[in-house]
Enzyme design. Structure first.
Site, short mmCIF file in Angstrom:
data_model
loop_
_atom_site.label_atom_id
_atom_site.label_comp_id
_atom_site.label_asym_id
_atom_site.label_seq_id
_atom_site.Cartn_x
_atom_site.Cartn_y
_atom_site.Cartn_z
N SER A 32 -25.48 43.06 31.20
CA SER A 32 -25.79 43.17 32.62
C SER A 32 -27.36 42.78 32.84
O SER A 32 -28.27 43.38 32.28
CB SER A 32 -25.52 44.63 33.08
OG SER A 32 -26.25 44.96 34.23
N LYS A 84 -13.28 55.13 16.38
CA LYS A 84 -12.48 55.89 15.47
C LYS A 84 -11.20 55.15 14.90
O LYS A 84 -10.85 55.42 13.65
CB LYS A 84 -12.24 57.11 15.64
CG LYS A 84 -13.35 58.28 16.14
CD LYS A 84 -13.79 58.55 14.92
CE LYS A 84 -14.90 59.75 15.35
NZ LYS A 84 -15.66 60.53 13.91
N THR A 91 -6.40 66.04 8.81
CA THR A 91 -7.87 66.14 9.41
C THR A 91 -7.96 67.22 10.26
O THR A 91 -7.03 67.97 10.56
CB THR A 91 -8.12 64.74 9.86
OG1 THR A 91 -9.49 64.51 9.79
CG2 THR A 91 -7.50 64.57 11.37
N SER A 101 -12.52 67.21 16.86
CA SER A 101 -12.49 67.67 18.18
C SER A 101 -11.87 66.56 19.00
O SER A 101 -11.66 66.74 20.42
CB SER A 101 -14.07 67.88 18.77
OG SER A 101 -14.61 66.69 18.43
N TYR A 114 0.12 60.18 20.58
CA TYR A 114 0.25 59.33 19.42
C TYR A 114 1.18 59.99 18.36
O TYR A 114 1.09 59.51 16.97
CB TYR A 114 -1.05 58.97 19.00
CG TYR A 114 -2.02 58.15 20.00
CD1 TYR A 114 -1.20 57.09 20.54
CD2 TYR A 114 -3.25 58.30 20.09
CE1 TYR A 114 -2.14 56.23 21.34
CE2 TYR A 114 -3.95 57.65 20.89
CZ TYR A 114 -3.33 56.61 21.82
OH TYR A 114 -4.22 55.89 22.84
N GLY A 174 -21.73 63.07 12.38
CA GLY A 174 -21.49 63.07 10.98
C GLY A 174 -22.02 62.01 10.33
O GLY A 174 -22.19 62.06 9.11
N GLU A 206 -29.30 60.47 19.58
CA GLU A 206 -28.81 61.81 19.28
C GLU A 206 -29.16 62.69 20.40
O GLU A 206 -30.40 62.45 20.94
CB GLU A 206 -29.31 62.38 18.14
CG GLU A 206 -28.95 63.60 17.48
CD GLU A 206 -29.28 63.90 16.18
OE1 GLU A 206 -28.47 64.31 15.43
OE2 GLU A 206 -30.59 63.60 15.93
N LYS A 238 -19.45 48.82 35.17
CA LYS A 238 -17.86 49.07 35.64
C LYS A 238 -17.09 49.50 34.48
O LYS A 238 -15.87 49.18 34.33
CB LYS A 238 -17.40 47.91 36.35
CG LYS A 238 -18.15 47.15 37.36
CD LYS A 238 -18.60 48.17 38.57
CE LYS A 238 -19.37 47.43 39.56
NZ LYS A 238 -19.86 48.56 40.50
#
Length: 336
Positions: free
Chosen positions: A38, A63, A85, A88, A125, A190, A214, A282
């Site tokens: 952009s 992921k 596993t 969150s 899933y 992590g 972070e 967008k």
């Protein structure tokens, strides 16, 4: 682009060879995500920004790369009992999807405070949800219990060489898509994502800078880097729910050795970056995914002479799974 320059000896849990193998393994399943730019956002910081949009990856986040690589790496006898596993959200959904593709069960320990939209992805899933308390100790204890009961294979969200290798495929794509990139900014939690990205990128282009982004309320990586050892916080408090984990055995050495610096930003800066992504790019981006833009727009980055030569910056937009109600509330609070 320079040839692979880091040796393939196993200094870390992953290397350029394992990352290339992961790319071949997941190629038929993972999306090659687009890179957006952009001119408006470039003008805000006086740099060329290239957004690697993992929010468009299967499962809505990067992921899926690591989860898919891990599950496809299992032999048939391992896979038959399924995988387990604790997560969150995004890793939970990614593992559930990858397990569904292979036709094996996924047992997913989810903390009770996980975002609703991410829990719904796990259900969509086909993952089997087992609830735990929010504390990491509760998540780990519950996962261990499920592991003992099922005999399934543990797939850690980030402290796993197969996961790190899968995430590293992002760098292989990005550095083909934009040859001139001299800096990559990556969210850190992590450390699975930044480990894979850093190992691959510095193998292909040793001069490249890798910067972590972070949140102030979960700045354990910055504190670890300063202390020279893993620091774990007594608690975390940030809107970026995907960035509340701590560095671990396999990810800390990579962050220690290959990450050039860590940029810490406030939640208010993350919310503003989310707004820019939505209004200008967008693209709907979760807080964890917007933190790279927040970092590059921050005063601590723009006023730091160490990064004055960072002119072509790749930003990893790690995911787009957000609760729109929470986004709306955050934007409203920011305007007060």
């Amino acid at each position: 682009m320079e040839a692979d320059s880091l040796t393939s000896t196993k200094k870390y849990a992953a290397d350029i060879s394992s990352i290339r193998e992961a790319q071949l393994r997941i190629n038929s399943y993972a999306h090659k995500t687009p890179v957006l730019s952009s001119e408006t956002l470039n003008s805000f910081c006086g740099r060329k920004l290239y957004f690697k949009c993992e929010c468009f990856q299967k499962g809505g986040a990067f992921k899926f790369r690591g989860a898919c690589n891990a599950i496809l790496s299992l032999d048939d006898s391992q896979a038959a009992k399924g995988v387990v596993t604790h997560s969150s959200g995004n890793h939970a959904a990614a593992l559930s999807l990858a397990a569904k593709i292979r036709g094996i069960p996924a047992y997913v320990v989810v903390p009770k405070n996980a975002p609703k939209c991410k829990v719904e992805n796990v259900r969509r899933y086909g993952g089997q949800i087992i609830w735990s308390e929010a504390a990491i100790e509760s998540r780990e204890e519950t996962a261990t219990k499920v592991l003992q009961e099922t005999g399934a294979v543990m797939i850690h969200p980030y402290n796993d060489g197969r996961i790190i290798s899968g995430q590293g495929t992002i760098s292989l794509e990005l550095l083909e898509q934009v040859l001139e990139i001299d800096t990559i900014i990556v969210p850190v939690s992590g450390g699975g994502l930044i480990s894979g990205v850093a190992i691959a990128a510095k193998s292909l282009k040793p001069s490249i800078r890798i910067l972590a982004a972070e949140p102030k309320g979960a700045d354990d990586a910055a504190q670890s880097k300063a202390a020279g050892e893993i620091v774990k916080l007594p608690e975390t408090k940030t809107i970026a729910d995907g960035l509340r984990a701590f560095l671990a055995e396999f990810t800390w050495p990579v962050v220690r050795d290959l990450v050039d610096d860590i940029i810490v930003v406030e939640d208010s800066e993350i919310v503003e970056a989310m707004r820019h992504c939505y209004e200008i790019l967008k693209v709907a981006v979760e807080p964890s995914g917007a933190i790279g833009l927040a970092a590059v727009l921050s005063d601590s980055f723009r006023n730091n002479p160490a990064w004055k030569d960072s002119e072509h910056i790749g930003i990893i937009v790690s995911g787009g799974n957000l609760d729109l109600g929470i986004l709306w509330d955050s934007l409203c609070k920011a305007e007060l």
